[in-house]
Every structure is written in structure tokens, then in C-alpha cells.
Design an enzyme around this catalytic site. Structure first.
Site, PDB file in Angstrom:
ATOM      1  N   ARG A  96      27.221  11.529  43.624  1.00 14.31           N
ATOM      2  CA  ARG A  96      28.350  11.185  44.508  1.00 14.31           C
ATOM      3  C   ARG A  96      29.454  10.642  43.628  1.00 14.31           C
ATOM      4  O   ARG A  96      29.264   9.638  42.930  1.00 14.31           O
ATOM      5  CB  ARG A  96      27.907  10.159  45.555  1.00 14.31           C
ATOM      6  CG  ARG A  96      29.066   9.617  46.364  1.00 14.31           C
ATOM      7  CD  ARG A  96      28.637   8.850  47.587  1.00 14.31           C
ATOM      8  NE  ARG A  96      28.215   9.732  48.649  1.00 14.31           N
ATOM      9  CZ  ARG A  96      28.166   9.406  49.941  1.00 14.31           C
ATOM     10  NH1 ARG A  96      28.524   8.189  50.328  1.00 14.31           N
ATOM     11  NH2 ARG A  96      27.771  10.261  50.854  1.00 14.31           N
ATOM     12  N   HIS A 122      31.773  17.795  51.026  1.00 13.07           N
ATOM     13  CA  HIS A 122      30.553  17.053  51.383  1.00 13.07           C
ATOM     14  C   HIS A 122      29.568  18.035  52.025  1.00 13.07           C
ATOM     15  O   HIS A 122      29.273  17.959  53.224  1.00 13.07           O
ATOM     16  CB  HIS A 122      30.917  15.919  52.343  1.00 13.07           C
ATOM     17  CG  HIS A 122      29.845  14.886  52.524  1.00 13.07           C
ATOM     18  ND1 HIS A 122      28.687  14.841  51.758  1.00 13.07           N
ATOM     19  CD2 HIS A 122      29.737  13.840  53.408  1.00 13.07           C
ATOM     20  CE1 HIS A 122      27.930  13.827  52.153  1.00 13.07           C
ATOM     21  NE2 HIS A 122      28.548  13.210  53.152  1.00 13.07           N
ATOM     22  N   GLN A 170      26.368  17.044  54.267  1.00  9.85           N
ATOM     23  CA  GLN A 170      26.627  16.626  55.652  1.00  9.85           C
ATOM     24  C   GLN A 170      26.712  17.834  56.581  1.00  9.85           C
ATOM     25  O   GLN A 170      26.283  17.783  57.735  1.00  9.85           O
ATOM     26  CB  GLN A 170      27.930  15.826  55.718  1.00  9.85           C
ATOM     27  CG  GLN A 170      28.245  15.290  57.098  1.00  9.85           C
ATOM     28  CD  GLN A 170      27.279  14.218  57.570  1.00  9.85           C
ATOM     29  OE1 GLN A 170      26.991  13.290  56.832  1.00  9.85           O
ATOM     30  NE2 GLN A 170      26.788  14.337  58.799  1.00  9.85           N
ATOM     31  N   ASP A 223      36.613  12.164  61.315  1.00 11.86           N
ATOM     32  CA  ASP A 223      36.112  11.373  60.179  1.00 11.86           C
ATOM     33  C   ASP A 223      37.098  10.222  59.979  1.00 11.86           C
ATOM     34  O   ASP A 223      38.170  10.185  60.602  1.00 11.86           O
ATOM     35  CB  ASP A 223      36.038  12.283  58.939  1.00 11.86           C
ATOM     36  CG  ASP A 223      35.365  11.632  57.728  1.00 11.86           C
ATOM     37  OD1 ASP A 223      34.751  10.560  57.890  1.00 11.86           O
ATOM     38  OD2 ASP A 223      35.477  12.198  56.628  1.00 11.86           O
ATOM     39  N   CYS A 253      30.544  12.177  60.747  1.00 13.55           N
ATOM     40  CA  CYS A 253      29.530  12.039  59.681  1.00 13.55           C
ATOM     41  C   CYS A 253      29.077  10.594  59.510  1.00 13.55           C
ATOM     42  O   CYS A 253      28.026  10.345  58.941  1.00 13.55           O
ATOM     43  CB  CYS A 253      30.075  12.606  58.377  1.00 13.55           C
ATOM     44  SG  CYS A 253      31.529  11.742  57.741  1.00 13.55           S
ATOM     45  N   ARG A 295      20.258  14.373  58.297  1.00 17.96           N
ATOM     46  CA  ARG A 295      20.517  14.309  56.859  1.00 17.96           C
ATOM     47  C   ARG A 295      19.181  14.341  56.096  1.00 17.96           C
ATOM     48  O   ARG A 295      19.053  15.012  55.082  1.00 17.96           O
ATOM     49  CB  ARG A 295      21.286  13.025  56.504  1.00 17.96           C
ATOM     50  CG  ARG A 295      22.689  12.947  57.064  1.00 17.96           C
ATOM     51  CD  ARG A 295      23.584  14.043  56.507  1.00 17.96           C
ATOM     52  NE  ARG A 295      23.581  14.055  55.063  1.00 17.96           N
ATOM     53  CZ  ARG A 295      24.351  13.289  54.280  1.00 17.96           C
ATOM     54  NH1 ARG A 295      25.214  12.468  54.836  1.00 17.96           N
ATOM     55  NH2 ARG A 295      24.295  13.376  52.965  1.00 17.96           N
TER      56      ARG A 295
HETATM   57  N1  NVA Z   1      35.509  11.288  54.160  1.00  9.80           N
HETATM   58  C1  NVA Z   1      34.603  10.187  53.994  1.00  9.80           C
HETATM   59  C2  NVA Z   1      33.213  10.632  54.281  1.00  9.80           C
HETATM   60  C3  NVA Z   1      32.175   9.534  54.173  1.00  9.80           C
HETATM   61  C4  NVA Z   1      30.773  10.030  54.383  1.00  9.80           C
HETATM   62  C5  NVA Z   1      34.726   9.634  52.592  1.00  9.80           C
HETATM   63  O1  NVA Z   1      34.838  10.439  51.645  1.00  9.80           O
HETATM   64  O2  NVA Z   1      34.735   8.417  52.418  1.00  9.80           O
HETATM   65  N1   CP Z   2      27.758  10.542  56.091  1.00 13.13           N
HETATM   66  C1   CP Z   2      27.492   9.991  54.890  1.00 13.13           C
HETATM   67  O1   CP Z   2      27.536  10.662  53.855  1.00 13.13           O
HETATM   68  O2   CP Z   2      27.175   8.682  54.942  1.00 13.13           O
HETATM   69  P1   CP Z   2      26.978   7.690  53.692  1.00 13.13           P
HETATM   70  O3   CP Z   2      28.325   7.500  53.060  1.00 13.13           O
HETATM   71  O4   CP Z   2      26.439   6.461  54.300  1.00 13.13           O
HETATM   72  O5   CP Z   2      26.028   8.338  52.725  1.00 13.13           O
END
Ligand code: NVA
Ligand code: CP
Length: 300
Positions: A103, A130, A133, A218, A258, A286
Site C-alpha cells: 500500500r 484499489h 476493493q 468514497d 469501500c 475483502r
Molecule cells: N480513496 C480512499 C480509499 C480508502 C480505502 C483513499 O485512498 O484514502
Molecule cells: N477499504 C479499505 O481499503 O479499507 P482500509 O483502508 O481500512 O484497508
């Protein structure tokens, strides 16, 4: 000759039929967890430069239930945070672990990792995509409504990493995607142009939501955009998914997010905690879909 290493940086890395297979397998594992492939001595390395609840826990629990191990590293507790080149990290770690989920911020970092890794690299979220997801979201749609092909999906809000993955999903799973964003927050232009036959970008959320079978949103400020939070609150104020917006969608429309969510910002409490919402199924999926993905990447 050695088989090429399979990576999962975006949905497009896996053939459509195989993605369908992974999602079907995820539902099967949800019903019958004991059917999961046992992978003793396999190790999943998790390198997270951003926070996570679902992704980390889902991967760690998945590996536990598959009799393997996971190893969680953040930037601060590895040499990555002290400037060790990604190319070197990738070569070293892939001599020790069997698969890596990363990540991070720049998507190009994942691509560099993948180029130098001899084990599969999974995108556990980048600034641009992502895909993990989407496996869970598609699984949830199939479980609640059947095939998503030919359906209309409305994306409301930021043209962000999740939105980009929905664009890829629209192409692979053959659905219509109507995206409503405030001016200046549209998704990547080239990605939209490459999928213009099924993706439409508008500025009016009501227009995007009209007749939609699925409404998705989101956060307004993603991880890494904290400094823009106040400005974004202002720019996105007309883009909340609330009951008035859901009323424009199909009568049996589902709502997805998500998570983590901000009630009163991108979604009203009434919608996320209401009957159309399947966010808890998405979150649970997930784990099931990541197990199916790990089986796919590690056993074929
Ligand atoms: N768009 C959000 C998704 C979190 C799972 C982010 O990147 O923070
Ligand atoms: N939806 C998702 O990726 O959640 P987290 O940021 O908690 O992993």
C-alpha cells in the site's frame, strides 16, 4: 522456462475470465471456509506506507486461515523509510517471501517493485488504483443482484483511486458507469477516453444517479490529501449520497462505499445505515476475495 510472475497492480493484470473465477471462488469460500487451500510455509509480506484497517486485517486473517504467515512492515520499520532503493528491496524480499501486498502513494512505485520482484506483487491501494476493493464490491453485487453486466453504476464524488478501479471494472465486467465529480476532480482523462464506450463523466450527481442499479461513493479527501481537506469539503458539498439522490436511482438500487466513511460528508447516515447499503458485506468480502486472489496467484 520459468512461468512469468503474475502481479495484481490493476484489475487489467488478470484476464476477465480469471477475475470472474476469483470472485466465484470467493463466494464459495464464504459459504465453505474449510475448502480453502492450505499453504503452510507460505509467507505474505505486507508493506504499508498508509493506514489500513480492512486490507491489512483481511490479508492477515486470510493467511492465518490458509495456514501461512504474514509479515507486516511499515515505512518506519523497514529500510524503505531510510531510502533503500525499491529495486533492491524488491529483489531481497522476493528471495524470502512468497507474495507481497503493498500500500503506497505513487502507483509507479508498485510498478518498480513488480519489475524487480520474482514473486507476485499485489496492489493493496495506490494513489491511482484499489483493485482488491473491486473484487469485494463485485462479489457483493453478484451475491445480492446477480450479474452486473449491462447494469448502470453511478460513481458520485472524487475521481480517485477507487473511481479509476471502477472504470477498469466497467470495461472488464461490461457495465455502464456514470461518474459525477465537481469540476477539477474528474478521473484520469486518458483512462476515461480509453473507456468512452461505457464511461461517462458529468458534473450533476442527479444525472449520474438516474436509474442506477448501484450507487457508489468514497471519501472526499483520500489518504495523502489531508492538507486539502477543508477546500475539498467546500468543493464536494453538493456531492453527498443522501436519500434524495438514492430516490433518483432504481428502486432496488444498492449503495456501496469501500470504507472508512464519513457520515454527513460523502454519505448521509440514513443511506449508509439504511436498507440499500451493503457496506458490511463489501468489507467482509475483502477477506474472502483476498483468499481467492492469494490462491490464484500462489497455486497456478
Ligand atoms: N480513496 C480512499 C480509499 C480508502 C480505502 C483513499 O485512498 O484514502
Ligand atoms: N477499504 C479499505 O481499503 O479499507 P482500509 O483502508 O481500512 O484497508
Amino acid at each position: 522456462m520459468d512461468k512469468p510472475v503474475k502481479h495484481f497492480l490493476t484489475l487489467l493484470d488478470i484476464p476477465q475470465a480469471d477475475l470472474h473465477g476469483i470472485i466465484k471462488r470467493a463466494s464459495e469460500l464464504k459459504q465453505n471456509p474449510e475448502l480453502v487451500t492450505s499453504m503452510p510455509r507460505k509467507t505474505l509480506g505486507l508493506i504499508f506506507e498508509k493506514s489500513s484497517t480492512r486490507t491489512r486485517v483481511a490479508f492477515e486473517v486470510a493467511m492465518n486461515q490458509m495456514d501461512g504467515r504474514s509479515l507486516f512492515l511499515t515505512t518506519g520499520d523497514s529500510q524503505l523509510g531510510r531510502g533503500e532503493p525499491i529495486e533492491d528491496m524488491a529483489r531481497v524480499l522476493s528471495r524470502m517471501v512468497d507474495v507481497l501486498a503493498i500500500r503506497t502513494f505513487e502507483h509507479s512505485k508498485l510498478e518498480r517493485f513488480a519489475e524487480f520482484s520474482s514473486v507476485p506483487i499485489i496492489n493493496a491501494l495506490s494513489d491511482d488504483f484499489h483493485p482488491c476493493q473491486l473484487l469485494a464490491d463485485l462479489q457483493a453485487y453478484f451475491e445480492h443482484r446477480g450479474d452486473i453486466s449491462g447494469k448502470r453504476v453511478a460513481w458520485i464524488g472524487d475521481g480517485n483511486n477507487m473511481c479509476h478501479s471502477y472504470i477498469n471494472a466497467a470495461r472488464l465486467f461490461d457495465f455502464e458507469l456514470a461518474i459525477a465529480c465537481p469540476p477539477g476532480f474528474e478521473p484520469n482523462e486518458a483512462l476515461v477516453a480509453a473507456n468512452a464506450d461505457r464511461v461517462q463523466v458529468v458534473s450533476d450527481p442527479g444525472e449520474a444517479a438516474l436509474g442506477a442499479d448501484l450507487v457508489v461513493t468514497d471519501v472526499w479527501a483520500s489518504m495523502g490529501q489531508e492538507a486539502e481537506q477543508a477546500d475539498r469539503m467546500h468543493s464536494f458539498s453538493e456531492y453527498q449520497v443522501n436519500q434524495a439522490l438514492m430516490d433518483k436511482a432504481a428502486t432496488d438500487a444498492l449503495f456501496m462505499h469501500c470504507l472508512p466513511a464519513h457520515r454527513g460528508e460523502e454519505v448521509s447516515a440514513e443511506v449508509i445505515d439504511g436498507p440499500a447499503s451493503v457496506v458490511w458485506d463489501e468489507a467482509e468480502n475483502r477477506m474472502h476475495s483476498q483468499k481467492a486472489l492469494l490462491e490464484y496467484l500462489l497455486t497456478q
